[in-house]
Design an enzyme around this catalytic site. Structure first.
Site, PDB file in Angstrom:
ATOM      1  N   LYS A  65      27.512 -15.419  -7.027  1.00 53.82           N
ATOM      2  CA  LYS A  65      27.956 -14.325  -6.155  1.00 53.82           C
ATOM      3  C   LYS A  65      26.917 -13.210  -6.191  1.00 53.82           C
ATOM      4  O   LYS A  65      26.436 -12.831  -7.254  1.00 53.82           O
ATOM      5  CB  LYS A  65      29.317 -13.778  -6.620  1.00 53.82           C
ATOM      6  CG  LYS A  65      30.469 -14.751  -6.354  1.00 53.82           C
ATOM      7  CD  LYS A  65      31.777 -14.141  -6.782  1.00 53.82           C
ATOM      8  CE  LYS A  65      32.905 -15.155  -6.761  1.00 53.82           C
ATOM      9  NZ  LYS A  65      33.454 -15.434  -5.451  1.00 53.82           N
ATOM     10  N   HIS A 119      34.583 -18.091 -15.596  1.00 45.90           N
ATOM     11  CA  HIS A 119      34.241 -16.956 -14.721  1.00 45.90           C
ATOM     12  C   HIS A 119      34.327 -15.607 -15.446  1.00 45.90           C
ATOM     13  O   HIS A 119      33.407 -14.794 -15.379  1.00 45.90           O
ATOM     14  CB  HIS A 119      35.164 -16.909 -13.504  1.00 45.90           C
ATOM     15  CG  HIS A 119      35.180 -18.183 -12.700  1.00 45.90           C
ATOM     16  ND1 HIS A 119      34.093 -19.008 -12.607  1.00 45.90           N
ATOM     17  CD2 HIS A 119      36.141 -18.763 -11.944  1.00 45.90           C
ATOM     18  CE1 HIS A 119      34.389 -20.043 -11.828  1.00 45.90           C
ATOM     19  NE2 HIS A 119      35.626 -19.921 -11.423  1.00 45.90           N
TER      20      HIS A 119
HETATM   21  C1  BG6 Z   1      37.874 -21.509  -9.029  1.00 45.24           C
HETATM   22  C2  BG6 Z   1      39.236 -21.731  -9.612  1.00 45.24           C
HETATM   23  O1  BG6 Z   1      36.869 -21.833  -9.949  1.00 45.24           O
HETATM   24  O2  BG6 Z   1      37.748 -20.141  -8.651  1.00 45.24           O
HETATM   25  C3  BG6 Z   1      40.302 -21.344  -8.610  1.00 45.24           C
HETATM   26  O3  BG6 Z   1      39.363 -23.105  -9.962  1.00 45.24           O
HETATM   27  C4  BG6 Z   1      40.098 -19.933  -8.128  1.00 45.24           C
HETATM   28  O4  BG6 Z   1      41.609 -21.469  -9.160  1.00 45.24           O
HETATM   29  C5  BG6 Z   1      38.671 -19.738  -7.661  1.00 45.24           C
HETATM   30  O5  BG6 Z   1      41.000 -19.704  -7.056  1.00 45.24           O
HETATM   31  C6  BG6 Z   1      38.418 -18.272  -7.363  1.00 45.24           C
HETATM   32  O6  BG6 Z   1      37.159 -18.155  -6.790  1.00 45.24           O
HETATM   33  P1  BG6 Z   1      36.816 -16.936  -5.822  1.00 45.24           P
HETATM   34  O7  BG6 Z   1      35.379 -17.137  -5.504  1.00 45.24           O
HETATM   35  O8  BG6 Z   1      37.729 -17.053  -4.643  1.00 45.24           O
HETATM   36  O9  BG6 Z   1      37.101 -15.693  -6.602  1.00 45.24           O
END
Ligand code: BG6
Length: 496
Positions: free
Chosen positions: A188, A247
């Site tokens: 990102k 994340h």
């Molecule tokens: C993914 C998860 O890695 O990231 C999902 O498995 C989640 O559950 C997603 O919804 C969120 O990603 P972003 O980019 O929409 O924040």
């Protein structure tokens, strides 16, 4: 337009070509890279899956995926040109003949020789697939003229032992430099900006430490629940494995790591690993727990997690977590780091807020106002916010005198927003990451020791969650269970 173009001819093989991730993320990202002339002139995309497609029907699937998910306009000539690079390889992952067939295509020169294998498949199939690729002679030696890279999707294992085991299998057949463990948060735009903001300015780094920072909050809130077929996967995975261990930990590392001695992959990763090794759930008094887990109940027109498709009606899987973490090193000892994430929360937002301590002298706290301007007084602490999504930007909350005849101080925000500065759509995380994998830059991917260090932190928290029994129920559209407030000594969550 992207400023880079890959020179090396390459074949991009997608295992799990008919899956959801391929449709929603991989194909749209490849299409945008193609439209922006970032892919090499000679490239092939091969879809590998069990379903009975041929190249023609695979192209129809691709077109459909692009129409629904691409940020780049889908026009006929472009789609046609893109499809001319596509082919489909029908095969079962457990069938040696399917790999031999693929190898034959490389040998006859039907496909460009450099190869990137993208494993968008169930985690328990990854080891076996790499093993089969190796047996079929599809993996070239590290640093040889014809390169092989393997991209592995998360979750990378289920716990420390399984992650170690998976690393072991991959490293039996590949060199670390050939493995790209993907965490899309690192792709990102705003996440990458954390490092430049911290280390390309003199102003902030000197105060990023325990002397000046009161606490850090990292929030990744989602409004979605279990769309499509997601329930089965999520019920087995839960919030700690789905969002926190990867994340959220990556965001935490970037915002707290020491300056690297260079920007190449090993320097950045070394610093992240040091943070992970010093990271742990905070030790708190009994009546102030350091972790709280929740599961969403039903709401107006939305189902409870337990009623979602392919979820166990008795499921104890957490869809929300609030954690108070600490980093046991010289810079951060004693600074609470609050992590919060969940499904079906009040809004979609991902941000990191660094709250500084209040000034040592409370000069402006008790100003007596008169007349009609005595509603706002007092100094709020400075807060630096990295808004990862949506409305990407960086904001600094400072105190300033309100224009008036009295000394009335209020909080104001200094803004840097991407949309205000650059009038362009931000690249999708997968575009950046696929491009990096194609050009052999692994800085934004996770190294084996890094993944293992992440699991070493989360394993005891997973065990604690299992021991604590049922997660607390929370209302969809809320900020999680009220019990999560006990994690915090102040109302830091409630500043939305
Ligand atoms: C993914 C998860 O890695 O990231 C999902 O498995 C989640 O559950 C997603 O919804 C969120 O990603 P972003 O980019 O929409 O924040």
């Amino acid at each position: 337009m992207l400023e880079v173009r890959i020179a090396d001819p390459v074949t991009f093989v997608i295992f799990g070509a008919s899956g959801d991730l391929t449709r929603r993320k991989l194909l749209p990202a490849l299409y945008t890279l193609f439209a922006e002339s970032a892919l090499p002139e000679k490239f092939a995309i091969v879809g590998f899956a069990r379903r009975d497609y041929d190249s023609h029907s695979f192209c129809a699937l691709v077109e459909d995926a692009l129409r629904n998910h691409s940020r780049t306009a889908v026009d006929e000539p472009l789609i046609k040109a893109f499809c001319s690079h596509l082919s489909y390889h029908c095969g079962d992952l457990s069938d040696a003949a399917a790999y031999a067939g693929l190898q034959a295509r490389f040998e006859t020169g039907d496909l460009p020789a450099n190869r990137l294998f993208y494993l968008s498949i169930a985690p328990d199939l990854i080891g076996r697939t790499v093993d089969s690729l190796s047996r079929a002679g599809l993996i070239t030696a590290p640093h040889s003229k014809v390169w092989t890279r393997v991209v592995v999707e998360k979750p990378f294992g289920r716990d420390l032992p399984s992650a170690k085991n998976l690393n072991g299998v991959l490293l039996d057949h590949l060199d670390e430099t050939q493995i790209y463990r993907i965490d899309h948060y690192l792709g990102k735009e705003t996440v990458q900006n954390i490092l430049s903001f911290r280390f390309a300015n003199t102003l902030f780094e000197p105060v990023f430490n325990r002397t000046y920072v009161d606490h850090i909050q990292i929030t990744a809130a989602e409004t979605v629940g279990m769309e499509g077929e997601r329930g089965a996967f999520y019920d087995q995975t839960g919030v700690l494995r789905d969002m926190v261990v990867n994340h959220l930990f990556q965001l935490l590392c970037l915002v707290t790591m020491e300056p690297p001695d260079g920007l190449e992959a090993s320097s950045v990763r070394n610093e992240k690993v040091k943070i992970l090794r010093a990271l742990r759930l905070a030790e708190t008094a009994e009546h102030h727990p350091a972790a709280c887990f929740g599961q969403y109940g039903d709401g107006d027109g939305t189902k409870a997690f337990r009623a979602e498709k392919r979820v166990d009606p008795q499921s104890k899987t957490a869809t929300f977590a609030a954690l108070r973490m600490e980093i046991n090193n010289w810079r951060w000892a004693g600074v609470p780091i609050y992590l919060r994430t969940g499904k079906r929360l009040a809004k979609k937002t991902t941000e990191i807020a660094i709250q500084f301590k209040t000034p040592p002298l409370a000069l402006f706290q008790h100003v007596a106002c008169q007349g009609d301007v005595c509603d706002v007084t007092g100094v709020k602490p400075n807060t630096l916010i990295f808004r990862i999504q949506p409305d990407e930007g960086i904001f600094l909350q400072v105190s300033a005198k309100r224009p008036s005849m009295q000394m009335v101080v209020e909080s104001v925000r200094m803004d840097f927003s991407y949309s205000g500065k650059w009038n362009r759509v931000l690249p999708e995380a997968y575009e950046r990451l696929l491009l990096d994998a194609l050009r052999g830059d692994s800085t934004l991917f996770t190294r084996s020791d890094e993944v293992e260090a992440e699991w070493a932190v989360i394993d005891p928290i997973l065990a604690g969650a299992a021991a604590s029994g049922e997660p607390f129920s929370y209302d969809p559209g809320s900020w999680g269970p009220p019990e999560a407030d006990a994690i915090l000594f102040s109302n830091v969550w409630k500043n939305e």
